[in-house]
Design an enzyme around this catalytic site. Structure first.
Site, short mmCIF file in Angstrom:
data_model
loop_
_atom_site.label_atom_id
_atom_site.label_comp_id
_atom_site.label_asym_id
_atom_site.label_seq_id
_atom_site.Cartn_x
_atom_site.Cartn_y
_atom_site.Cartn_z
N ARG A 198 0.87 -1.19 0.00
CA ARG A 198 0.00 0.00 0.00
C ARG A 198 0.90 1.23 0.00
O ARG A 198 1.39 1.66 1.05
CB ARG A 198 -0.87 -0.04 1.27
CG ARG A 198 -2.07 0.88 1.24
CD ARG A 198 -2.63 1.07 2.65
NE ARG A 198 -1.80 1.98 3.41
CZ ARG A 198 -1.63 1.94 4.74
NH1 ARG A 198 -2.23 1.02 5.47
NH2 ARG A 198 -0.86 2.82 5.34
N HIS B 16 -3.55 4.70 4.48
CA HIS B 16 -4.65 3.73 4.48
C HIS B 16 -5.88 4.30 3.76
O HIS B 16 -6.44 3.68 2.86
CB HIS B 16 -5.00 3.34 5.92
CG HIS B 16 -6.26 2.56 6.03
ND1 HIS B 16 -6.39 1.28 5.53
CD2 HIS B 16 -7.48 2.88 6.53
CE1 HIS B 16 -7.62 0.85 5.74
NE2 HIS B 16 -8.30 1.80 6.34
N TYR C 250 3.58 5.98 11.37
CA TYR C 250 3.84 4.61 11.85
C TYR C 250 4.69 3.75 10.90
O TYR C 250 4.92 2.59 11.19
CB TYR C 250 2.53 3.89 12.19
CG TYR C 250 1.51 3.85 11.06
CD1 TYR C 250 1.62 2.92 10.03
CD2 TYR C 250 0.44 4.74 11.02
CE1 TYR C 250 0.70 2.88 9.00
CE2 TYR C 250 -0.48 4.71 10.00
CZ TYR C 250 -0.35 3.78 8.99
OH TYR C 250 -1.27 3.75 7.96
#
Ligand SMILES: Cc1ncc(C[n+]2csc(CCOP(=O)(O)OP(=O)(O)O)c2C)c(N)n1
Ligand SMILES: [Mg+2]
Length: 366
Positions: free
Chosen positions: A254, A258, A267
């Site tokens: 990805r 998100h 993160y």
């Protein structure tokens, strides 16, 4: 003690990250087919960028990007037959574009207008946002196909994180024991929001989760359009010939946040993302086509221009679509509306009329 069972999980790839072949291509993978697939992948990427820009400027709701996962979406879309049933999750814009959705339909959906999910093939399911629940719907639809003696198939997609849920595991179990014509495609993009793959599950591969249901499975390079298409085609053929279910794990990444409501820099390391860019699907297919003399800079510029024009006109169509009346929220819920709901609808209608008369009605997608 002696072993009573052995299992192997096989991995497949045709075009590597340098755009070179790692094995001969299947017969279907002609230059024309691959150029068309490449064009679909680029169109998806241009659309995706625009959708994010629309959200950033307050013209679209939260949107899940498909950046870096275009080979999975287009590969599935090319392999599916019109009469198959596609059961998508929220990142499947590329496949929906191949299933007859217009770009403005997708924008309408993510702009909060349910008419955006009424497009495409009539038997397909709408985007599924609750994680993994789509798997139960897919095995239900596949069971119906089997009972009716139909010879097409159901294909459902799911993320890596979703495969930790009971819904997925239970669905694989049922698909295996009932020999259902269903294909599960796992988009293993390495992250479930901020949860990385390595703390999501103790399984070495996600494909091996199929073993619990006695379902054959394979792992493929999800950045390689040819590997995805080939695996999906083979799995669909098995389903059409009443040989049961298949699980396909597509290894991807990805590259985006998100969704537009996320900030992945909080993160994950920049180095991990830049390494993933080296393997991304669009560039590698472009490199392969270049090497074959099937693509060049002139064609690339023409494609980008055409894709941008198509996206811009879909944005215009989306933004100028008059909003639905509030009463539309009652549509498509029941074949026959229960009495209590008819009363609610009447109450809403008179409220809308009063507000319209007082000049308080109306809104827009922008
Ligand atoms: C039942 C349910 N639980 C939690 C969520 C919140 N949620 C949305 S996306 C997501 C992570 C999914 O990750 P993955 O399955 O890997 O798919 P990806 O988004 O990476 O494609 C979660 C937990 C949800 N939508 N539904
Ligand atoms: Mg994921």
């Amino acid at each position: 003690m002696k072993p009573v069972c052995h299992f192997d999980i096989h991995y497949n790839q045709f075009i590597n990250e340098q755009g070179s072949l790692t094995q001969p291509l299947p017969d279907w993978a002609t230059k024309d087919v691959l150029v068309a697939a490449y064009q679909d992948m680029v169109r998806t990427r241009v659309f995706d960028q625009k959708a994010i820009a629309l959200q950033r400027t307050g013209q679209l709701g939260t949107y899940p990007s498909t950046l870096g996962m275009e080979a999975i979406g287009v590969g599935i879309g090319l392999a599916l037959d019109k009469d198959d049933v596609f059961v998508p999750y929220y990142r499947d814009h590329a496949t929906l574009l191949k299933r007859g959705y217009r770009m403005e339909d997708i924008l309408l959906y993510w702009g909060g207008d349910e008419r955006g999910s009424l497009a495409g093939q009539p038997q397909d399911f709408p985007y599924c946002v609750p994680i993994a629940t789509q798997c139960g719907h897919a095995v239900g639809a596949a069971a119906a196909k089997k009972i009716r003696g139909e010879s097409n198939a159901v294909l459902v997609t799911i993320g890596d994180g979703g495969t930790s849920k009971g819904d997925f595991l239970e669905s694989v179990n049922v698909a295996g024991v009932w020999q259902l014509p269903v294909v599960f495609v796992i988009n293993n993009n390495q992250w479930a929001i901020s949860v990385p793959r390595n703390i999501q599950t103790g399984s070495k591969t996600l494909a091996q989760k199929a073993i619990l249901g006695g379902v054959p499975s394979v792992q493929v390079d999800g950045n390689d359009l040819v590997a995805v298409y080939e695996a999906v085609r083979e799995a669909l053929k098995r389903a059409y010939h009443h040989k049961g279910a298949t699980v396909i794990e597509c290894i991807s990444y990805r590259l985006s946040d998100h969704t537009t409501a996320d900030d992945a820099t909080r993160y994950r390391r920049a180095e991990e993302v830049s390494n993933a860019w080296e393997k991304e699907p669009v560039k590698r297919l472009q490199q392969y086509l270049h090497q074959q003399g099937a693509w060049n800079e002139h064609k690339e510029q023409a494609l980008l221009k055409q894709a941008q024009q198509a996206v811009e006109s879909s944005v215009k169509a989306y933004l100028s679509t008059p909003p639905e009346p509030p009463e539309a929220m009652f549509d498509h819920l029941y074949a026959q509306m229960p009495q209590g709901m008819e009363e609610q609808l009447e109450a809403l209608s008179s409220k809308v009329q009063r507000m319209t008369a007082a000049g308080k009605g109306g809104n827009s997608h922008g």
